[in-house]
Every structure is written in structure tokens, then in C-alpha cells.
Design a protein around this motif. Structure first.
Motif, mmCIF file in Angstrom:
data_model
loop_
_atom_site.group_PDB
_atom_site.id
_atom_site.type_symbol
_atom_site.label_atom_id
_atom_site.label_comp_id
_atom_site.label_asym_id
_atom_site.label_seq_id
_atom_site.Cartn_x
_atom_site.Cartn_y
_atom_site.Cartn_z
ATOM 1 N N GLY A 90 0.811 -1.206 0.000
ATOM 2 C CA GLY A 90 0.000 0.000 0.000
ATOM 3 C C GLY A 90 0.848 1.262 0.000
ATOM 4 N N ALA A 91 1.916 1.255 0.817
ATOM 5 C CA ALA A 91 2.800 2.418 0.894
ATOM 6 C C ALA A 91 3.539 2.640 -0.421
ATOM 7 C CB ALA A 91 3.801 2.242 2.038
ATOM 8 N N LEU A 92 4.030 1.562 -1.016
ATOM 9 C CA LEU A 92 4.736 1.682 -2.297
ATOM 10 C C LEU A 92 3.802 2.180 -3.396
ATOM 11 C CD1 LEU A 92 6.925 -1.570 -2.263
ATOM 12 C CD2 LEU A 92 7.707 0.800 -1.991
ATOM 13 N N THR A 93 2.574 1.698 -3.376
ATOM 14 C CA THR A 93 1.595 2.155 -4.363
ATOM 15 C C THR A 93 1.294 3.634 -4.175
ATOM 16 O OG1 THR A 93 0.583 -0.046 -4.453
ATOM 17 C CG2 THR A 93 -0.723 1.794 -5.281
ATOM 18 N N LEU A 94 1.125 4.054 -2.936
ATOM 19 C CA LEU A 94 0.863 5.462 -2.643
ATOM 20 C C LEU A 94 1.998 6.351 -3.147
ATOM 21 C CD1 LEU A 94 -0.757 7.708 -1.233
ATOM 22 C CD2 LEU A 94 0.496 7.153 0.869
ATOM 23 N N ILE A 95 3.221 5.971 -2.816
ATOM 24 C CA ILE A 95 4.381 6.771 -3.234
ATOM 25 C C ILE A 95 4.483 6.822 -4.759
ATOM 26 C CG2 ILE A 95 6.903 6.866 -3.223
ATOM 27 C CD1 ILE A 95 6.755 5.618 -0.391
ATOM 28 N N GLY A 96 4.310 5.670 -5.390
ATOM 29 C CA GLY A 96 4.400 5.619 -6.842
ATOM 30 C C GLY A 96 3.337 6.458 -7.520
ATOM 31 N N ASP A 97 2.111 6.408 -6.998
ATOM 32 C CA ASP A 97 1.013 7.150 -7.611
ATOM 33 C C ASP A 97 1.151 8.656 -7.384
ATOM 34 O OD1 ASP A 97 -0.070 4.868 -8.641
ATOM 35 O OD2 ASP A 97 -1.616 4.643 -7.116
ATOM 36 N N ILE A 98 1.753 9.055 -6.269
ATOM 37 C CA ILE A 98 2.023 10.473 -6.046
ATOM 38 C C ILE A 98 3.121 10.959 -6.991
ATOM 39 C CG2 ILE A 98 3.015 12.124 -4.417
ATOM 40 C CD1 ILE A 98 1.522 10.669 -2.187
ATOM 41 N N GLY A 146 -0.868 13.971 -5.433
ATOM 42 C CA GLY A 146 0.389 14.385 -6.048
ATOM 43 C C GLY A 146 0.242 15.678 -6.824
ATOM 44 N N ALA A 147 -0.867 15.824 -7.542
ATOM 45 C CA ALA A 147 -1.125 17.061 -8.280
ATOM 46 C C ALA A 147 -1.298 18.240 -7.330
ATOM 47 C CB ALA A 147 -2.370 16.888 -9.145
ATOM 48 N N MET A 148 -1.963 18.012 -6.213
ATOM 49 C CA MET A 148 -2.150 19.071 -5.219
ATOM 50 C C MET A 148 -0.814 19.541 -4.665
ATOM 51 S SD MET A 148 -5.450 17.416 -3.224
ATOM 52 C CE MET A 148 -5.476 18.605 -1.900
ATOM 53 N N LEU A 149 0.055 18.593 -4.321
ATOM 54 C CA LEU A 149 1.357 18.946 -3.761
ATOM 55 C C LEU A 149 2.213 19.704 -4.769
ATOM 56 C CD1 LEU A 149 2.281 15.680 -1.810
ATOM 57 C CD2 LEU A 149 1.427 17.835 -0.888
ATOM 58 N N ALA A 150 2.188 19.246 -6.031
ATOM 59 C CA ALA A 150 2.997 19.905 -7.058
ATOM 60 C C ALA A 150 2.422 21.271 -7.420
ATOM 61 C CB ALA A 150 3.081 19.025 -8.304
ATOM 62 N N PHE A 151 1.120 21.421 -7.297
ATOM 63 C CA PHE A 151 0.481 22.704 -7.581
ATOM 64 C C PHE A 151 0.858 23.745 -6.533
ATOM 65 C CE2 PHE A 151 -3.089 25.656 -6.995
ATOM 66 C CZ PHE A 151 -3.183 26.193 -8.263
ATOM 67 N N ASP A 152 0.792 23.358 -5.260
ATOM 68 C CA ASP A 152 1.101 24.294 -4.173
ATOM 69 C C ASP A 152 1.435 23.490 -2.922
ATOM 70 O OD1 ASP A 152 1.286 26.293 -2.279
ATOM 71 O OD2 ASP A 152 -0.499 27.361 -2.961
ATOM 72 N N ILE A 153 2.700 23.454 -2.557
ATOM 73 C CA ILE A 153 3.157 22.637 -1.435
ATOM 74 C C ILE A 153 2.521 23.092 -0.118
ATOM 75 C CG2 ILE A 153 5.160 24.073 -0.922
ATOM 76 C CD1 ILE A 153 4.956 20.220 -0.754
ATOM 77 N N ARG A 154 2.038 24.327 -0.065
ATOM 78 C CA ARG A 154 1.459 24.848 1.177
ATOM 79 C C ARG A 154 0.175 24.123 1.572
ATOM 80 N NH1 ARG A 154 0.681 31.018 -0.235
ATOM 81 N NH2 ARG A 154 -0.099 29.967 -2.131
#
Length: 226
Positions: free
Chosen positions: A54-62, A119-127
Motif C-alpha cells: 500500500g505504501a509503495l503504491t501510494l508513493i508511486g502514484d504520487i 500528487g497534483a495538489m502537492l505539485a500545484f502548491d506545497i502549502r
């Protein structure tokens, strides 16, 4: 601008088609789409194969959302003004979500797009990270419903976009598409939440040894021997 938007969507879709959960499942001789919710996302990988998968999938998908977005921002269109660059980021992330949900090489049967949206949210604005983390972890921790936390994240995104980019209705409209996609992909979860029958975090799916053997046979000769 239209051509750039199309390029971003296509690039995002190509990365989104990298189905992390499916690949991790196949590495463990399991097609996780045959179990649990029937999709290839993080939650089903967790329920089917455990925390590590689950963790690997989460990281990969982000990462498959973050990488093309960074490529768009810093490699493909590095000289664009910030507002237009952010719009292309949203379109790229949306392409990733579409690829994740409907990967062409898996006959359009993928996941539900929440990790890719994250992942899109984080790349859009890390805040947005601390707010998203508290919202998601708080909801899941209190209710044990991953789907509820996922839907709250999907609602947070357009709220954040609208708050940080007041008056930019184009960006708001694109961010709302993430929310629409999430609610559509979670429509059965929503019904179960309303009925009180939704699966809770920690519930595991039993893997059939017969199915595992079939996956092993496919890996050896490309056909099932059952």
C-alpha cells in the motif's frame, strides 16, 4: 495555449497509465483488480497485499503526478508566466488522474485517482500539504473510512485553488473536475457510506492460492493452466 494544454493532458495521461498498484500486485503474482474493490489503487493494494504494498503504491502514484508536472513547469514551458504555468500544472495533473483511472493498457480499468490527485495538489502548491494531511488523516483516524478522507481531499482542492487564485475561474473550473472525477469514481463508496456498510481501514482481503498459482503460470508461459 490550447496546444500546450493538449500536450500537458497527453503527457499526464501517459504517466497516469503507469499503474503502480497493478505492477506491485503482479510482482507478488496477484492481479489486485480481482479482489476487494476491484481497482488498482492504494487502498485496494493495502487491503490485498498489506501495508508495504500500500505504501509503495501510494508513493508511486504520487510521484507519477509530481514528475510530469515538474517537467511541464521547468522543462517544457519554463518561461511561462506563473498563472499560466499553474493552469498547465492543473491540466497535467488532470491527465494523470485520467490515466490512473482509465489506463489504456489495462483496458481502462485502473484506480480511483486520489493518490494521483494528492500528487497534483502537492505539485500545484506545497502549502496545501499540512491542511490536506490533517484533513485526510483526521477523517480516516476518526471514522476508519479511507473513502471519506479521499472525498474530503477532493473537495479541498478546488477550495484551495479558489482561495489562492481569486477571480481565476479557469483554474477553479479545472480543479473542480478533480472533485467531480473523485465523486464519480467513489459513487459506490458513497452509497455504502450512507448505508453504513462501507469497508473500514484494516480490513484485509483473502487471496486465493489457486489464483496466485494461475498468476505464476501466466508469468511463465503467458497463459493460464487452470
Amino acid at each position: 495555449m490550447l496546444l500546450r494544454i493538449i500536450i500537458c493532458i497527453v503527457l499526464g495521461y501517459a504517466f497516469g497509465c503507469i499503474s503502480t498498484g497493478y505492477l506491485i500486485g503482479k510482482a507478488n503474482h496477484v492481479d489486485i483488480r480481482r479482489y476487494g474493490s476491484g481497482n488498482a489503487g492504494t487502498t485496494n493494494a493495502l487491503r490485498t497485499l498489506g501495508w508495504k504494498a500500500g505504501a509503495l503504491t501510494l508513493i508511486g502514484d504520487i510521484l507519477k503526478a509530481v514528475i510530469p508536472i515538474l517537467a511541464v513547469r521547468y522543462l517544457l514551458f519554463p518561461d511561462m508566466e506563473y498563472e499560466r504555468s499553474q493552469l498547465l500544472v492543473l491540466y497535467t495533473g488532470l491527465g494523470v488522474v485520467l490515466g490512473h483511472n482509465y489506463p489504456v493498457w489495462l483496458h481502462f480499468k485502473g484506480g480511483k485517482g486520489i493518490a494521483a490527485t494528492g500528487g497534483a495538489m502537492l505539485a500545484f502548491d506545497i502549502r496545501i500539504f499540512p491542511i490536506a494531511a490533517v484533513l485526510f488523516l483526521g477523517a480516516v483516524g476518526i471514522t476508519r473510512y479511507v473513502s471519506l478522507g479521499s472525498l474530503l481531499l477532493a473537495v479541498l482542492f478546488p477550495c484551495w485553488v479558489g482561495f489562492t487564485n481569486p477571480g481565476d475561474f479557469h483554474m477553479l473550473a479545472v480543479s473542480l473536475l478533480y472533485t467531480v472525477s473523485a465523486f464519480y469514481m467513489h459513487r459506490t463508496n458513497i452509497r455504502r457510506l450512507l448505508n453504513g456498510t462501507e469497508n473500514k481501514l484494516g480490513q484485509r482481503v483473502k487471496i486465493s492460492s489457486k489464483d496466485t498459482e494461475q498468476e505464476n503460470n501466466k508469468g511463465k508461459d503467458g497463459t493460464s493452466k487452470s
